[in-house]
Design a protein around this motif. Structure first.
Motif, PDB file in Angstrom:
ATOM      1  N   TYR A   1       0.844  -1.185   0.000  1.00  0.00           N
ATOM      2  CA  TYR A   1       0.000   0.000   0.000  1.00  0.00           C
ATOM      3  C   TYR A   1       0.884   1.241   0.000  1.00  0.00           C
ATOM      4  O   TYR A   1       2.061   1.193   0.348  1.00  0.00           O
ATOM      5  N   LEU A   2       0.261   2.352  -0.338  1.00  0.00           N
ATOM      6  CA  LEU A   2       0.945   3.639  -0.316  1.00  0.00           C
ATOM      7  C   LEU A   2      -0.081   4.693   0.049  1.00  0.00           C
ATOM      8  O   LEU A   2      -1.169   4.716  -0.532  1.00  0.00           O
ATOM      9  N   ARG A   3       0.266   5.552   1.009  1.00  0.00           N
ATOM     10  CA  ARG A   3      -0.635   6.619   1.447  1.00  0.00           C
ATOM     11  C   ARG A   3      -0.052   7.975   1.059  1.00  0.00           C
ATOM     12  O   ARG A   3       1.140   8.234   1.255  1.00  0.00           O
ATOM     13  N   VAL A   4      -0.916   8.805   0.517  1.00  0.00           N
ATOM     14  CA  VAL A   4      -0.501  10.155   0.137  1.00  0.00           C
ATOM     15  C   VAL A   4      -1.485  11.155   0.696  1.00  0.00           C
ATOM     16  O   VAL A   4      -2.623  10.820   1.035  1.00  0.00           O
ATOM     17  N   ASN A   5      -1.032  12.382   0.816  1.00  0.00           N
ATOM     18  CA  ASN A   5      -1.891  13.469   1.267  1.00  0.00           C
ATOM     19  C   ASN A   5      -2.004  14.487   0.131  1.00  0.00           C
ATOM     20  O   ASN A   5      -1.204  15.399   0.021  1.00  0.00           O
ATOM     21  N   ASN A   6      -2.973  14.289  -0.737  1.00  0.00           N
ATOM     22  CA  ASN A   6      -3.253  15.211  -1.835  1.00  0.00           C
ATOM     23  C   ASN A   6      -4.525  15.967  -1.491  1.00  0.00           C
ATOM     24  O   ASN A   6      -5.598  15.681  -2.013  1.00  0.00           O
ATOM     25  N   LEU A   7      -4.432  16.872  -0.549  1.00  0.00           N
ATOM     26  CA  LEU A   7      -5.557  17.621   0.013  1.00  0.00           C
ATOM     27  C   LEU A   7      -6.418  16.745   0.917  1.00  0.00           C
ATOM     28  O   LEU A   7      -7.114  17.251   1.802  1.00  0.00           O
ATOM     29  N   ARG A   8      -6.395  15.443   0.676  1.00  0.00           N
ATOM     30  CA  ARG A   8      -7.023  14.485   1.592  1.00  0.00           C
ATOM     31  C   ARG A   8      -6.177  13.220   1.591  1.00  0.00           C
ATOM     32  O   ARG A   8      -5.417  12.975   0.648  1.00  0.00           O
ATOM     33  N   ILE A   9      -6.328  12.435   2.653  1.00  0.00           N
ATOM     34  CA  ILE A   9      -5.549  11.203   2.762  1.00  0.00           C
ATOM     35  C   ILE A   9      -6.117  10.159   1.813  1.00  0.00           C
ATOM     36  O   ILE A   9      -7.325   9.876   1.845  1.00  0.00           O
ATOM     37  N   GLU A  10      -5.250   9.607   0.969  1.00  0.00           N
ATOM     38  CA  GLU A  10      -5.668   8.565   0.038  1.00  0.00           C
ATOM     39  C   GLU A  10      -4.745   7.362   0.199  1.00  0.00           C
ATOM     40  O   GLU A  10      -3.527   7.535   0.334  1.00  0.00           O
ATOM     41  N   THR A  11      -5.320   6.196   0.189  1.00  0.00           N
ATOM     42  CA  THR A  11      -4.550   4.952   0.298  1.00  0.00           C
ATOM     43  C   THR A  11      -4.749   4.133  -0.967  1.00  0.00           C
ATOM     44  O   THR A  11      -5.890   3.892  -1.379  1.00  0.00           O
ATOM     45  N   TYR A  12      -3.635   3.724  -1.553  1.00  0.00           N
ATOM     46  CA  TYR A  12      -3.668   2.915  -2.762  1.00  0.00           C
ATOM     47  C   TYR A  12      -3.108   1.526  -2.438  1.00  0.00           C
ATOM     48  O   TYR A  12      -2.197   1.388  -1.614  1.00  0.00           O
ATOM     49  N   TRP A  13      -3.640   0.526  -3.139  1.00  0.00           N
ATOM     50  CA  TRP A  13      -3.289  -0.864  -2.846  1.00  0.00           C
ATOM     51  C   TRP A  13      -2.795  -1.585  -4.089  1.00  0.00           C
ATOM     52  O   TRP A  13      -3.276  -1.326  -5.191  1.00  0.00           O
ATOM     53  N   GLY A  14      -1.880  -2.520  -3.852  1.00  0.00           N
ATOM     54  CA  GLY A  14      -1.513  -3.459  -4.895  1.00  0.00           C
ATOM     55  C   GLY A  14      -2.581  -4.529  -5.030  1.00  0.00           C
ATOM     56  O   GLY A  14      -3.534  -4.592  -4.242  1.00  0.00           O
TER      57      GLY A  14
END
Length: 118
Positions: free
Chosen positions: A96-109
């Motif tokens: 997984y990878l979490r980013v803060n692009n104005l809101r927290i988003e989590t992406y998954w493999g």
């Protein structure tokens, strides 16, 4: 948008090793952390390890001393080296990878199966 592609799962005997890879791409300027979860049959998804944007790593007690998380900044790939594997490590592993692009988003493999035989 962030994309994660995993590889490296398989079948191994107890005591053996495997290395999982997770290649990431996309907008990562505001990355918070990245890492791995796993999910065994009939169980909830369990956090395994993470690495923060300043390269601080943390591990679940169940894998501490056996698993090693690393990043290759040139290849944009995260690796999970798993040593001294146990049957209880059997699960589908998700990066997984979490980013803060104005809101927290989590992406998954997509997940990769790891099976440890006794």
């Amino acid at each position: 948008q962030v994309r994660l592609v995993e590889s490296g799962g398989g079948l191994v005997q107890a005591g053996g090793s495997l290395r999982l890879s997770c290649r990431y791409s996309g907008r990562l300027l505001n990355m918070i952390d990245m890492g791995w979860y796993r999910q065994a049959p009939g169980e909830d998804r369990e956090w395994v390890t993470l690495i923060t944007r300043d390269d601080t790593s943390n591990y679940a007690d169940s894998v501490k001393g056996r698993f090693i998380l690393s990043r290759d900044y040139i290849r944009d790939t995260m690796y999970l080296q798993m040593n001294s594997l146990k049957p209880e490590d059997t699960a589908v592993y998700f990066c997984y990878l979490r980013v803060n692009n104005l809101r927290i988003e989590t992406y998954w493999g997509q997940g990769t199966q790891v099976t440890v035989s006794s």
